[in-house]
Design a protein around this motif. Structure first.
Motif, PDB file in Angstrom:
ATOM      1  N   ARG A  25     -19.582 -33.137  21.206  1.00 38.44           N
ATOM      2  CA  ARG A  25     -19.835 -33.420  22.618  1.00 38.44           C
ATOM      3  C   ARG A  25     -18.803 -32.684  23.462  1.00 38.44           C
ATOM      4  O   ARG A  25     -17.608 -32.905  23.344  1.00 38.44           O
ATOM      5  N   THR A  55     -22.547 -35.734  26.343  1.00 40.06           N
ATOM      6  CA  THR A  55     -23.307 -34.532  26.696  1.00 40.06           C
ATOM      7  C   THR A  55     -23.405 -34.414  28.209  1.00 40.06           C
ATOM      8  O   THR A  55     -24.078 -35.222  28.860  1.00 40.06           O
ATOM      9  N   HIS A  56     -22.669 -33.454  28.762  1.00 41.94           N
ATOM     10  CA  HIS A  56     -22.620 -33.164  30.199  1.00 41.94           C
ATOM     11  C   HIS A  56     -21.851 -34.199  31.006  1.00 41.94           C
ATOM     12  O   HIS A  56     -21.826 -34.107  32.239  1.00 41.94           O
ATOM     13  N   PRO A 123     -27.345 -36.329  33.632  1.00 39.80           N
ATOM     14  CA  PRO A 123     -26.962 -35.314  32.652  1.00 39.80           C
ATOM     15  C   PRO A 123     -28.132 -34.775  31.827  1.00 39.80           C
ATOM     16  O   PRO A 123     -27.922 -33.966  30.910  1.00 39.80           O
ATOM     17  N   ALA A 134     -28.320 -36.070  25.833  1.00 45.21           N
ATOM     18  CA  ALA A 134     -27.684 -36.572  27.050  1.00 45.21           C
ATOM     19  C   ALA A 134     -28.264 -37.913  27.453  1.00 45.21           C
ATOM     20  O   ALA A 134     -27.527 -38.840  27.831  1.00 45.21           O
ATOM     21  N   ASP A 137     -26.931 -40.539  25.160  1.00 44.75           N
ATOM     22  CA  ASP A 137     -25.501 -40.764  25.379  1.00 44.75           C
ATOM     23  C   ASP A 137     -25.230 -41.704  26.547  1.00 44.75           C
ATOM     24  O   ASP A 137     -24.225 -42.421  26.558  1.00 44.75           O
TER      25      ASP A 137
END
Length: 298
Positions: A25, A55-56, A123, A134, A137
């Motif tokens: 990540r 993620t992001h 995200p 994302a 997450d």
């Protein structure tokens, strides 16, 4: 305090035997806008935090409160995906001991919602696998905080902020960096091993004509701004969630978020687009719709 470097944070969290499940990540990109917008961190080095990249986005967790002090997400408006089905289950982050996270025991059989700090869709961009990851997450308990389960105009405005800003403030490349979190105050009412925050904050950063710009917001769920909040909370039924009021959304100076949270927001106070208030009572601007948002300096 764990440093904000995402690569080190991913493998340096205490109690992370199964942490390999979250490997790779990259987290929040501080240079996503082209100009640096650092991850928000407590101003005091005495405050313990754990940095968790996803993620992001990245979560800065306060283990003493079992929830985040801040979260930061990169939103690429040109690459957002709307075809990703909603994840159904919340889970603990395996990189962190479960007793340092506020899990389902806080939300079970009561009137509290798991309020996303990083909004689920923010995200969810990029290729299909990236967007799916994302989405999943965002359903870690580390990305949640207790909120009243009512839906009213104040909460609707709060949920529409990022979409509104993507469509107006960041028309160029439609990129936003959004920092958010609960206001963690010592007087927050206790409930099932956590303290329930009464306010939430959000700061959006973007480029305007090549320069960094920012706006800040506060969501208030305290019993009532005009009542004696301490007296209202003191009258709560033992064992029940604290009495929470209807959501009210305000646009506020970025400096007020810094004062409320004791977080370092780097260059964002100087980039604030909200005009300097002429009087104290004008400092917080109540938002009844996104049309009330101010996106210009005085």
């Amino acid at each position: 305090m764990i440093p904000s470097d995402s690569a080190r944070a991913a493998g340096a969290v205490a109690g992370t035997a199964p942490g390999h499940l979250m490997a790779g990540r990259a987290g929040y990109d501080e240079r996503f806008l082209g100009l640096p917008v650092p991850l928000p961190m407590p101003s005091s080095p005495a405050v313990e935090t754990v940095v968790l990249p996803y993620t992001h986005f990245t979560v800065v967790l306060r283990p003493d409160r079992r929830m985040a002090a801040a979260a930061a997400v990169c939103i690429d408006g040109e690459r957002l995906r709307e075809d990703v089905p909603r994840e159904t289950g919340w889970r603990f982050d395996p990189r962190l001991d479960e007793d340092r996270q506020a899990g389902d025991e806080v939300y079970r059989d009561n009137s509290l919602d798991k309020g996303h700090l990083v909004r689920r869709l923010d995200p969810v961009w990029g290729d299909a696998a990236e967007a799916d990851q994302a989405d999943a997450d965002t359903f870690h308990y580390t990305n949640a905080a207790p909120q009243a389960d009512v839906f009213n105009q104040g909460r609707q405005v709060w949920q529409e902020l990022e979409s509104h800003l993507l469509g107006t403030a960041a028309r160029g490349d439609r990129r936003l960096a959004v920092l958010s979190g609960p206001v963690l105050h010592e007087s927050d009412p206790p409930y099932r091993g956590v303290q329930v925050p009464l306010r939430f904050w959000k700061v959006a950063a973007f480029l305007r004509e090549g320069a960094l710009a920012a706006t800040a917001y506060v969501l208030d769920q305290s019993p009532d701004l005009i009542w004696d909040a301490e007296r209202a909370l003191a009258g709560a039924t033992p064992g029940a969630p604290p009495p929470l009021g209807a959501f009210r959304t305000f646009q506020v100076p970025v400096t007020d978020v810094v004062e409320l949270t004791a977080l370092d927001l780097g260059p964002l106070p100087a980039a604030d687009l909200m005009p300097a208030p002429r009087a104290p009572q004008e400092r917080w601007r109540r938002l009844r719709s996104t049309d009330d948002i101010v996106l210009r300096r005085g």
